[in-house]
Design a protein around this motif. Structure first.
Motif, PDB file in Angstrom:
ATOM      1  N   TYR A  64      -9.502  34.980  54.971  1.00 17.29           N
ATOM      2  CA  TYR A  64      -9.206  33.645  55.474  1.00 17.29           C
ATOM      3  C   TYR A  64     -10.086  32.644  54.738  1.00 17.29           C
ATOM      4  CZ  TYR A  64      -7.737  29.851  58.389  1.00 17.29           C
ATOM      5  OH  TYR A  64      -7.182  28.658  58.794  1.00 17.29           O
ATOM      6  N   HIS A  65      -9.450  31.622  54.148  1.00 22.72           N
ATOM      7  CA  HIS A  65     -10.143  30.623  53.341  1.00 22.72           C
ATOM      8  C   HIS A  65     -10.282  29.318  54.117  1.00 22.72           C
ATOM      9  CE1 HIS A  65      -9.558  32.633  49.258  1.00 22.72           C
ATOM     10  NE2 HIS A  65      -8.891  33.411  50.096  1.00 22.72           N
ATOM     11  N   LEU A  66     -11.476  28.752  54.075  1.00 22.94           N
ATOM     12  CA  LEU A  66     -11.668  27.405  54.616  1.00 22.94           C
ATOM     13  C   LEU A  66     -12.586  26.623  53.688  1.00 22.94           C
ATOM     14  CD1 LEU A  66     -14.663  27.038  56.278  1.00 22.94           C
ATOM     15  CD2 LEU A  66     -13.539  28.707  57.724  1.00 22.94           C
ATOM     16  N   HIS A  67     -12.374  25.300  53.619  1.00 25.51           N
ATOM     17  CA  HIS A  67     -13.190  24.442  52.767  1.00 25.51           C
ATOM     18  C   HIS A  67     -13.630  23.223  53.557  1.00 25.51           C
ATOM     19  CE1 HIS A  67      -9.024  23.062  52.352  1.00 25.51           C
ATOM     20  NE2 HIS A  67      -9.476  21.875  51.952  1.00 25.51           N
TER      21      HIS A  67
ATOM     22  N   PRO B 251      -6.944  18.050  47.230  1.00 13.46           N
ATOM     23  CA  PRO B 251      -5.476  18.109  47.169  1.00 13.46           C
ATOM     24  C   PRO B 251      -4.947  19.424  46.617  1.00 13.46           C
ATOM     25  CG  PRO B 251      -6.333  16.676  45.447  1.00 13.46           C
ATOM     26  CD  PRO B 251      -7.482  16.988  46.353  1.00 13.46           C
ATOM     27  N   PHE B 252      -5.772  20.157  45.871  1.00 11.53           N
ATOM     28  CA  PHE B 252      -5.314  21.410  45.277  1.00 11.53           C
ATOM     29  C   PHE B 252      -5.444  22.604  46.237  1.00 11.53           C
ATOM     30  CE2 PHE B 252      -6.624  18.672  41.761  1.00 11.53           C
ATOM     31  CZ  PHE B 252      -5.423  18.620  41.046  1.00 11.53           C
ATOM     32  N   LYS B 253      -5.971  22.342  47.423  1.00 14.44           N
ATOM     33  CA  LYS B 253      -6.087  23.403  48.417  1.00 14.44           C
ATOM     34  C   LYS B 253      -5.134  23.196  49.593  1.00 14.44           C
ATOM     35  CE  LYS B 253     -10.831  24.643  47.242  1.00 14.44           C
ATOM     36  NZ  LYS B 253     -12.242  24.754  47.679  1.00 14.44           N
ATOM     37  N   ILE B 254      -4.272  22.192  49.492  1.00 16.49           N
ATOM     38  CA  ILE B 254      -3.299  21.955  50.551  1.00 16.49           C
ATOM     39  C   ILE B 254      -2.397  23.175  50.706  1.00 16.49           C
ATOM     40  CG2 ILE B 254      -1.324  20.540  51.259  1.00 16.49           C
ATOM     41  CD1 ILE B 254      -2.614  18.188  49.809  1.00 16.49           C
TER      42      ILE B 254
ATOM     43  N   LEU C 249      -8.904  22.912  55.808  1.00 16.58           N
ATOM     44  CA  LEU C 249      -9.955  21.906  55.702  1.00 16.58           C
ATOM     45  C   LEU C 249     -10.660  21.797  57.040  1.00 16.58           C
ATOM     46  CD1 LEU C 249     -11.507  19.600  54.364  1.00 16.58           C
ATOM     47  CD2 LEU C 249      -9.592  18.076  54.933  1.00 16.58           C
ATOM     48  N   TYR C 250     -11.914  22.233  57.064  1.00 18.01           N
ATOM     49  CA  TYR C 250     -12.712  22.162  58.287  1.00 18.01           C
ATOM     50  C   TYR C 250     -13.725  21.032  58.147  1.00 18.01           C
ATOM     51  CZ  TYR C 250     -15.780  23.237  62.139  1.00 18.01           C
ATOM     52  OH  TYR C 250     -16.531  23.136  63.283  1.00 18.01           O
TER      53      TYR C 250
END
Length: 251
Positions: free
Chosen positions: A113-116, A121-124, A129-130
């Motif tokens: 699980y990925h969170l930033h 915009p390149f992770k939409i 987005l936390y």
């Protein structure tokens, strides 16, 4: 003959893996491509069910083909890929025994699980987005508690068709990456919504809303209402599925 097919997909535009009456699914697209390619009705069976918006860097399914040479089927990767949208990619097709089963023969699965933390915009649709601070050490301490239990009813959707909520988790933890975190978890099986519910609960620990030891109480309660909310599907990836008869390889 029965064949396994290894694939990957971007789940953003799909209503999950499993074919359903309303909504485009990965399975429906795959079955249509296989049926067209081999000119016979084919229904695949996947190694599991991913929800809408969930991705897979490694996914297996099996299907049966009649009256075609094995070499024709296994060398059809390019042809099948040409019939699929760009969001689904076939990696390989290979023959297995007629008793091999993509779902029931899997001995382990792994998710990430990925969170930033900053707008990108390149992770939409690829990461969550936390907005806030998280205690990395406490979340990892809480994650290790998962290895002490087998009944994870508190992290499962209600009214599922499973006969047991027991799972054996062998790995769970966060790692820091540039601008974010990745949570990795591996188990012999997973329940519906389980990973997203686990991450949501560990986020509560990271925020300081609950103490590390409260995770134990949540698991022992077996109540979904006690656990945290499910995090968004966009950050979840099925990354590995293991079988006793398939040699693992890096993706």
């Amino acid at each position: 003959m029965r064949y396994f097919i290894e694939l990957s997909y971007d789940g953003t535009d799909f209503h999950g893996w499993q074919t359903q009456p309303n909504g485009i699914t990965v399975q429906a697209c795959l079955d249509k491509a296989l049926t067209t390619c081999f000119r016979q009705d084919i229904i695949s069976l996947g190694c599991g069910r991913t929800d809408a918006g969930v991705h897979a860097t490694q996914f297996y399914a099996h299907f049966d083909v009649f009256d075609l040479p094995e070499v024709t089927v296994v060398n059809s990767v390019t042809n099948v890929n040409s019939l699929l949208p760009y969001t689904i990619a076939i990696k390989r097709i290979f023959a297995v025994t007629n008793e091999a089963h993509a779902r029931f023969d899997a001995i382990a699965r792994a998710y990430k699980y990925h969170l930033h933390f900053e707008k990108d915009p390149f992770k939409i649709n690829k990461s969550w987005l936390y907005k806030g601070e998280l205690d990395f050490e406490k979340m990892n301490e809480a994650a290790q508690l998962l290895l002490n239990f087998t009944d994870f009813s508190c992290f499962s959707k209600s009214k599922t068709q499973t006969f047991t909520n027991n799972c054996k988790i062998t790995q769970a933890g966060f790692e820091k990456i540039d601008g974010g975190l990745i949570f990795t978890i591996k188990a012999d099986r997973f329940l519906r919504n389980m990973v997203r519910a686990i991450v949501g609960t560990l986020i509560l620990v990271g925020k300081g809303d609950i103490d590390v030891l409260e995770v134990t109480q949540i698991i022992e309660s077996k109540s979904r209402s006690k656990a945290g909310q499910s995090v968004p599907a966009c950050g979840l990836y099925l990354v590995a599925v293991e079988y006793p008869f398939i040699q693992s390889r890096k993706n």
